[in-house]
Design a protein around this motif. Structure first.
Motif, PDB file in Angstrom:
ATOM      1  N   VAL A   1       4.214  16.205  -7.520  1.00 36.90           N
ATOM      2  CA  VAL A   1       4.822  14.977  -7.513  1.00 36.90           C
ATOM      3  C   VAL A   1       4.182  13.899  -7.802  1.00 36.90           C
ATOM      4  O   VAL A   1       4.066  12.980  -8.673  1.00 36.90           O
ATOM      5  N   VAL A   2       2.796  13.584  -6.706  1.00 35.15           N
ATOM      6  CA  VAL A   2       2.145  12.550  -6.822  1.00 35.15           C
ATOM      7  C   VAL A   2       1.074  12.873  -8.392  1.00 35.15           C
ATOM      8  O   VAL A   2       0.969  11.579  -8.593  1.00 35.15           O
ATOM      9  N   LYS A   3       1.044  14.213  -9.061  1.00 34.11           N
ATOM     10  CA  LYS A   3       0.794  13.731 -10.396  1.00 34.11           C
ATOM     11  C   LYS A   3       1.204  13.353 -11.695  1.00 34.11           C
ATOM     12  O   LYS A   3       1.052  13.217 -12.819  1.00 34.11           O
TER      13      LYS A   3
ATOM     14  N   THR B   1       3.628   3.813  -9.693  1.00 37.05           N
ATOM     15  CA  THR B   1       4.562   2.454  -9.429  1.00 37.05           C
ATOM     16  C   THR B   1       5.435   3.055  -8.712  1.00 37.05           C
ATOM     17  O   THR B   1       5.490   1.663  -7.101  1.00 37.05           O
ATOM     18  N   LEU B   2       6.320   3.824  -8.465  1.00 29.35           N
ATOM     19  CA  LEU B   2       6.914   4.193  -6.849  1.00 29.35           C
ATOM     20  C   LEU B   2       6.682   3.790  -5.453  1.00 29.35           C
ATOM     21  O   LEU B   2       6.599   3.755  -5.262  1.00 29.35           O
TER      22      LEU B   2
ATOM     23  N   VAL C   1       5.960   1.823  -0.971  1.00 26.69           N
ATOM     24  CA  VAL C   1       4.584   2.098  -0.348  1.00 26.69           C
ATOM     25  C   VAL C   1       3.735   0.927   0.076  1.00 26.69           C
ATOM     26  O   VAL C   1       3.528   0.849   1.879  1.00 26.69           O
ATOM     27  N   ASN C   2       3.417   0.310  -1.064  1.00 25.62           N
ATOM     28  CA  ASN C   2       1.782  -0.242  -1.225  1.00 25.62           C
ATOM     29  C   ASN C   2       2.496  -2.287  -0.994  1.00 25.62           C
ATOM     30  O   ASN C   2       1.295  -3.153  -1.276  1.00 25.62           O
ATOM     31  N   HIS C   3       3.439  -2.298  -1.235  1.00 21.31           N
ATOM     32  CA  HIS C   3       4.095  -3.638  -0.604  1.00 21.31           C
ATOM     33  C   HIS C   3       3.237  -4.370   0.496  1.00 21.31           C
ATOM     34  O   HIS C   3       4.058  -3.119   1.389  1.00 21.31           O
ATOM     35  N   PRO C   4       3.026  -5.293   0.671  1.00 25.13           N
ATOM     36  CA  PRO C   4       2.809  -6.036   2.243  1.00 25.13           C
ATOM     37  C   PRO C   4       3.402  -5.789   3.010  1.00 25.13           C
ATOM     38  O   PRO C   4       3.659  -5.388   4.196  1.00 25.13           O
ATOM     39  N   LYS C   5       4.778  -6.103   3.055  1.00 21.23           N
ATOM     40  CA  LYS C   5       5.623  -6.514   3.533  1.00 21.23           C
ATOM     41  C   LYS C   5       5.896  -4.818   4.359  1.00 21.23           C
ATOM     42  O   LYS C   5       6.459  -5.226   5.573  1.00 21.23           O
TER      43      LYS C   5
ATOM     44  N   GLY D   1      12.535   5.439  -1.074  1.00 17.70           N
ATOM     45  CA  GLY D   1      11.287   5.066  -0.395  1.00 17.70           C
ATOM     46  C   GLY D   1      10.497   6.106   0.921  1.00 17.70           C
ATOM     47  O   GLY D   1       9.825   6.078   0.375  1.00 17.70           O
ATOM     48  N   CYS D   2      11.401   6.663   1.567  1.00 25.07           N
ATOM     49  CA  CYS D   2      11.049   7.880   2.667  1.00 25.07           C
ATOM     50  C   CYS D   2      10.040   8.762   2.010  1.00 25.07           C
ATOM     51  O   CYS D   2       9.327   9.146   2.193  1.00 25.07           O
ATOM     52  N   LEU D   3      10.380   8.998   1.018  1.00 25.20           N
ATOM     53  CA  LEU D   3      10.270  10.208   0.329  1.00 25.20           C
ATOM     54  C   LEU D   3       9.055  10.164  -0.813  1.00 25.20           C
ATOM     55  O   LEU D   3       7.482  10.955  -0.113  1.00 25.20           O
ATOM     56  N   VAL D   4       8.863   9.058  -1.411  1.00 17.75           N
ATOM     57  CA  VAL D   4       7.680   8.619  -2.621  1.00 17.75           C
ATOM     58  C   VAL D   4       6.445   8.241  -1.145  1.00 17.75           C
ATOM     59  O   VAL D   4       5.420   8.807  -0.516  1.00 17.75           O
ATOM     60  N   SER D   5       6.726   8.010   0.853  1.00 16.70           N
ATOM     61  CA  SER D   5       5.651   7.428   1.656  1.00 16.70           C
ATOM     62  C   SER D   5       5.605   8.507   2.405  1.00 16.70           C
ATOM     63  O   SER D   5       4.689   8.568   2.622  1.00 16.70           O
ATOM     64  N   ILE D   6       6.504   9.745   2.012  1.00 17.66           N
ATOM     65  CA  ILE D   6       5.712  11.270   3.030  1.00 17.66           C
ATOM     66  C   ILE D   6       4.905  11.778   1.843  1.00 17.66           C
ATOM     67  O   ILE D   6       3.811  11.971   2.320  1.00 17.66           O
ATOM     68  N   PHE D   7       5.197  11.567   0.783  1.00 21.83           N
ATOM     69  CA  PHE D   7       3.781  11.882  -0.092  1.00 21.83           C
ATOM     70  C   PHE D   7       2.363  11.476  -0.733  1.00 21.83           C
ATOM     71  O   PHE D   7       1.729  11.704  -0.753  1.00 21.83           O
TER      72      PHE D   7
END
Length: 282
Positions: free
Chosen positions: A17-19, A25-26, A31-35, A102-108
């Motif tokens: 997935v990370v590749k 972009t996701l 994940v990386n949005h400051p809020k 969002g949670c799935l991307v955060s996990i990876f």
């Protein structure tokens, strides 16, 4: 000590997935949005993060549900009710999909291995992307109280069952305890629940638009499958807790175990009464 198969599967899926070209972009948005990245659950400070808030919210929900179901109510014009229902279903369908993604991307992005996913180390801080999406999930369960209001306004009182009110009430308590105790594996339960809700609110939306899908039974089947998946995840949590140095939130696990058992029993009973051959024959 680790369980066989699942850690290797997690690592393989994560590396794939990370590749993917879309992942950065996701990650930037979810994940990386400051809020999101700087989120922190602080009891008594974060909006909704207190026992008083949960108690008053549940009390108000049950009280208003009882009162509105007993008194005469002004009837909304059918087109107005359908429009409100459609907007409500679209909103929760979209929100459920976003929370799951969002949670799935955060996990990876944030979780190094399967062990950490299932078993947060003790003294883990409830901060960062995983807990941001858990917090949004908690708030979404309060928004779902609107389901009950729409049932009452639509005079569909047969749908206003004990299971409906019990489920909507107790799930708010579950989410609060999971956040406040930093319960391990909650992110996995969040994803499975949100996927089920995408299917469920898609079905409700189609019904609101006058389309009657033939897969109503599948919604309940998915809910039952979700509970069995939750049992599997919770069993893994216990395994890691007692074979390692301990997992965060093990006390709230006890509440959730009882809650999920009760839901499994109630939904199984609903399934049997709604879809058994004897019911279909009547």
């Amino acid at each position: 000590m680790e369980l066989p198969f699942f850690p290797a599967l997690f690592s393989t899926v994560k590396s794939l997935v990370v590749k993917q070209p879309f992942f950065p972009t996701l990650e930037d948005w979810l994940v990386n949005h400051p809020k999101i990245l700087e989120f922190s659950w602080i009891n008594g400070q974060t909006p909704g993060a207190s026992q008083r808030f949960v108690t008053l919210t549940i009390f108000a929900y049950i009280s208003f549900t009882f009162i509105l179901s007993q008194v005469s109510r002004p009837s909304l014009a059918r087109p107005v009710l359908k429009s409100i229902s459609a907007v409500h279903n679209i909103f929760l369908l979209t929100l459920s999909f976003t929370m799951a993604l969002g949670c799935l991307v955060s996990i990876f992005s944030q979780v190094p291995n399967f062990n950490t996913l299932v078993c947060f180390p003790k003294r883990t801080s409830p901060s960062g992307p995983l807990f941001f999406w858990a917090y949004i999930f908690y708030l979404s369960k309060i928004v779902e109280f609107m389901d009950t209001l729409l049932i009452i306004l639509g005079n569909s009182m047969k749908r206003l069952s004990f299971l409906h009110v019990y489920h909507h009430s107790m799930v708010v308590i579950m989410c609060y305890l999971c956040l406040d105790s930093v319960q391990s594996a909650f992110s996995v339960v969040l994803i499975t629940n949100c996927i089920v809700h995408v299917v469920m609110y898609t079905y409700y939306l189609m019904c609101t638009l006058g389309i009657r899908p033939k897969w109503k039974k599948m919604v309940t089947d998915f809910q039952l499958l979700q509970f069995w998946a939750s049992f599997l995840i919770m069993a893994m949590l216990v395994f890691y807790h007692f074979t390692g140095s301990g997992c965060s939130g093990i006390l709230s696990w006890c509440f959730n175990a009882v809650f999920i058992v009760s839901l499994l029993f109630l939904f199984s009973d609903f399934h049997a009464k709604s879809y058994s051959p004897k019911v279909k024959g009547n």
